[in-house]
Design a protein around this motif. Structure first.
Motif, short mmCIF file in Angstrom:
data_model
loop_
_atom_site.label_atom_id
_atom_site.label_comp_id
_atom_site.label_asym_id
_atom_site.label_seq_id
_atom_site.Cartn_x
_atom_site.Cartn_y
_atom_site.Cartn_z
N UNK A 1 0.83 -1.20 0.00
CA UNK A 1 0.00 0.00 0.00
C UNK A 1 0.88 1.26 0.00
N UNK A 2 1.94 1.24 0.80
CA UNK A 2 2.83 2.40 0.83
C UNK A 2 3.48 2.61 -0.53
N UNK A 3 3.87 1.50 -1.18
CA UNK A 3 4.52 1.61 -2.49
C UNK A 3 3.54 2.18 -3.52
N UNK A 4 2.31 1.68 -3.52
CA UNK A 4 1.32 2.17 -4.50
C UNK A 4 0.94 3.62 -4.23
N UNK A 5 0.84 3.99 -2.96
CA UNK A 5 0.52 5.39 -2.63
C UNK A 5 1.65 6.31 -3.06
N UNK A 6 2.87 5.83 -2.86
CA UNK A 6 4.03 6.64 -3.24
C UNK A 6 4.08 6.87 -4.74
N UNK A 7 3.72 5.81 -5.49
CA UNK A 7 3.73 5.91 -6.95
C UNK A 7 2.44 6.53 -7.48
N UNK B 1 -4.74 -10.01 0.75
CA UNK B 1 -4.30 -8.67 1.13
C UNK B 1 -5.15 -7.65 0.35
N UNK B 2 -5.56 -6.59 1.05
CA UNK B 2 -6.45 -5.59 0.44
C UNK B 2 -5.91 -4.18 0.70
N UNK B 3 -6.22 -3.29 -0.25
CA UNK B 3 -5.93 -1.88 -0.06
C UNK B 3 -7.01 -1.26 0.81
N UNK B 4 -6.77 -0.02 1.27
CA UNK B 4 -7.77 0.64 2.11
C UNK B 4 -9.09 0.82 1.38
N UNK B 5 -9.01 0.91 0.05
CA UNK B 5 -10.21 1.07 -0.76
C UNK B 5 -10.98 -0.23 -0.95
N UNK B 6 -10.41 -1.32 -0.48
CA UNK B 6 -11.01 -2.63 -0.66
C UNK B 6 -10.51 -3.35 -1.89
N UNK B 7 -9.61 -2.71 -2.65
CA UNK B 7 -9.07 -3.35 -3.84
C UNK B 7 -8.22 -4.55 -3.43
N UNK B 8 -8.39 -5.65 -4.15
CA UNK B 8 -7.62 -6.88 -3.89
C UNK B 8 -6.19 -6.71 -4.37
N UNK B 9 -5.22 -6.84 -3.44
CA UNK B 9 -3.81 -6.64 -3.78
C UNK B 9 -3.11 -7.93 -4.18
N UNK B 10 -3.47 -9.04 -3.54
CA UNK B 10 -2.80 -10.32 -3.79
C UNK B 10 -2.95 -11.21 -2.57
N UNK B 11 -2.13 -12.26 -2.50
CA UNK B 11 -2.19 -13.18 -1.37
C UNK B 11 -0.78 -13.53 -0.92
N UNK B 12 -0.71 -14.01 0.30
CA UNK B 12 0.54 -14.57 0.82
C UNK B 12 0.19 -15.76 1.69
N UNK B 13 1.17 -16.53 2.08
CA UNK B 13 0.87 -17.68 2.92
C UNK B 13 2.03 -18.62 3.11
N UNK B 14 1.71 -19.79 3.64
CA UNK B 14 2.69 -20.81 4.02
C UNK B 14 2.24 -22.15 3.45
N UNK B 15 3.19 -22.98 3.10
CA UNK B 15 2.87 -24.33 2.61
C UNK B 15 3.07 -25.37 3.70
N UNK B 16 2.26 -26.43 3.64
CA UNK B 16 2.47 -27.64 4.43
C UNK B 16 2.82 -28.74 3.45
#
Length: 540
Positions: free
Chosen positions: A97-103, A248-263
């Motif tokens: 979010x900081x990167x997108x706001x900066x750009x 992961x979502x932006x403050x506007x509710x826009x879908x940014x992506x996902x992260x996670x862990x594998x088993x």
């Protein structure tokens, strides 16, 4: 040691057999042997039907103990992964979010912007590297909802991101694990001294990420905000994984992506080895539950050593009892119990932890134990029957022999009959030299006769009718014809007669009747008030 004990037992038995004890006591010994034999037969029947072994409850107890331990371990591991994934999502979400706001751009503007995507991947790597070293997982990943080239084929399924994995998967805690770049820009590997996986690719393919397309359209997969997806194969590898996805979502509710862990399936197999038990190897599985079936093809199994468990199929429950369920696969059946696993699944999918034991090995163990116990009980029954036969041989034969000696006019007494009452009677007859009068019997014999005569008075009319046939010399087989009754009726009356007269067999009854005749006391058994039955024949 065993031989000495056997010899002592033989001496004790010999003393018991040779000792002159009362007839009543020896009959009690005989009856006790028969009762013990009957009890052994009852135990034998209970063992045969499983009522004595309680095998089902014992199997369930073993599986419940294993399931409790496994459930706590799996839950703790899942919670650890979830905690690190949520922390990772918060850090990455804020960085993006900081990167997108900066750009001054949105996530969709990142498409076809390799430089901007590389900067985001460098931010991702820093957080992912920390998570994989602290979280004890075999792999971590993060992706942003954009691709470096929207013109390539399947660009709609290709997303820019970083996927780090351990070089060596182990069940042990590794303080400084070596990582390898599975997905991501090669610049990440060059700057951080990482090797590329032999199945490396530039971007992550979202085709196997269940629910990802729904996330792109704004639909959430679970109320918790994160979810586990069922087992999937890492493309172009032989490894299977279960992934925890945190959107992961932006403050506007826009879908940014996902992260996670594998088993990882290798890690799970090493972490949860097959546990040996008396009933067979116990296997731990975690799997989605669908229509009451364990979807093992979508879950994970620990080590299957000692079993025929195939992780590429679904296990259906074919039978349930109060202790456990019976699961069926294409190769064999399993006994098992399961417990709901409190983790959110894709689309509300429910998960469970289960412990399974091959039915065949379990049944074989139960059969061996049952045969062993039945063998011991059968041996006990045979010993009791043999002892009863020995007592009968040792104690009944002297009585019959004494009668034969008296009939043949041979010398009687002299301690050769081993019964106190019989010895006294024989000694008294030797001294008198003639059959005793009814009122001139030894005290013990007189008391025995009086007790027997009193018991005769307790017989019912029907029972006394049968008793009179015995007094008149009839055999058991002749009575049904003479009395116009069935053999079952005769046997029923015989049982009542034996019980009321306190005797155990027809031979003992004949012995008493013979004694009464020889002592001219048979009239004590004649009861006129019982004579309202049909006419009975004379003595044969």
């Amino acid at each position: 040691m065993a031989n000495n004990m056997l010899k002592e037992f033989e001496k004790l038995l010999h003393l018991v057999l040779e000792r002159k004890v009362t007839l009543h006591r020896k009959l009690m010994m005989y009856l006790l042997c028969l009762i013990m034999a009957a009890l052994g037969i009852l135990l034998l029947l209970l063992t045969a039907i499983g009522g004595l072994l309680k095998a089902e409850s014992q199997i369930a107890q073993v599986m419940e103990n294993q399931l409790h331990t496994t459930y706590n371990k799996v839950s703790e591991e899942m919670e650890t992964y979830t905690g690190y994934s949520l922390q990772l999502s918060r850090e990455l979400e804020q960085d993006i979010k900081n990167f997108l706001d900066e750009k001054g751009i949105s996530v969709s503007d990142l498409n076809n912007q390799p430089e901007a995507l590389l900067e985001i991947q460098k931010m991702m790597y820093s957080e992912l590297n920390t998570t994989i070293r602290l979280g004890r997982s075999s792999g971590v990943f993060a992706l942003v909802n954009a691709t470096v080239n929207t013109q390539i084929s399947e660009a709609d399924k290709s997303r820019s991101g970083v996927y780090l994995r351990l070089i060596n998967v182990s069940s042990n805690v590794i303080l400084s694990p070596e990582t390898i770049l599975f997905r991501g820009n090669t610049e990440i590997a060059r700057e951080n001294g990482l090797e590329l996986h032999n199945r490396w690719n530039m971007e992550l393919n979202t085709e196997g990420l269940l629910g990802y397309q729904e996330l792109e359209t704004g639909l959430r997969q679970s109320e918790s905000g994160y979810y586990w997806i069922s087992r999937m194969n890492l493309k172009n590898t032989w490894e299977d994984v279960i992934l925890l996805l945190v959107p992961m979502y932006a403050d506007s509710g826009e879908f940014l992506g996902v992260c996670g862990i594998e088993l990882n399936d290798v890690h799970f197999s090493l972490e949860y080895p097959a546990t040996a038990s008396s009933y067979g190897s116990m296997v731990t599985v975690i799997a989605p539950v669908e229509n009451g079936n364990l979807r093992l093809d979508q879950g994970m199994a620990g080590s299957t050593e000692g079993t025929w468990l195939d992780t590429a199929e679904s296990l259906s429950i074919i039978e349930k009892n109060v202790y456990y369920s019976t699961y069926r696969s294409s190769k064999c059946d399993y006994y098992g119990i399961q417990m709901p696993l409190e983790i959110p699944g894709s689309g509300g999918q429910e998960w469970a932890v289960a412990v399974l034991i091959p039915r065949e090995s379990c049944d074989q163990y139960i059969l061996r134990n049952k045969v062993g116990i039945m063998g011991v009980i059968l041996g006990f029954v045979l010993i009791m029957i043999a002892l009863a036969w020995l007592l009968s041989k040792k104690f009944v034969r002297p009585i019959l022999q004494s009668f034969q000696d008296i009939r043949d006019g041979q010398q009687i007494g002299d301690g050769k009959y081993r019964f106190a009452e019989l010895e006294e009677f024989c000694r008294w007859m030797s001294e008198r030299g003639k059959p005793p009068e009814a009122d001139d019997l030894p005290p013990n014999m007189a008391e025995l006769f009086e007790h027997f005569a009193r018991n005769v008075k307790t017989l019912t009319n029907a029972e006394y009718n049968i008793f009179r046939y015995y007094m008149n010399g009839y055999e058991v087989a002749q009575i049904p014809t003479e009395a116009c009754v069935s053999m079952s009726t005769v046997k029923k009356h015989n049982g009542n007669i034996y019980r009321k007269l306190e005797i155990s067999s027809n031979e003992e009854l004949m012995m008493y009747l013979d004694l009464f005749r020889r002592c001219d006391c048979i009239e004590k058994l004649q009861l006129d008030e019982k004579a309202d039955v049909s006419e009975i024949g004379t003595t044969k």
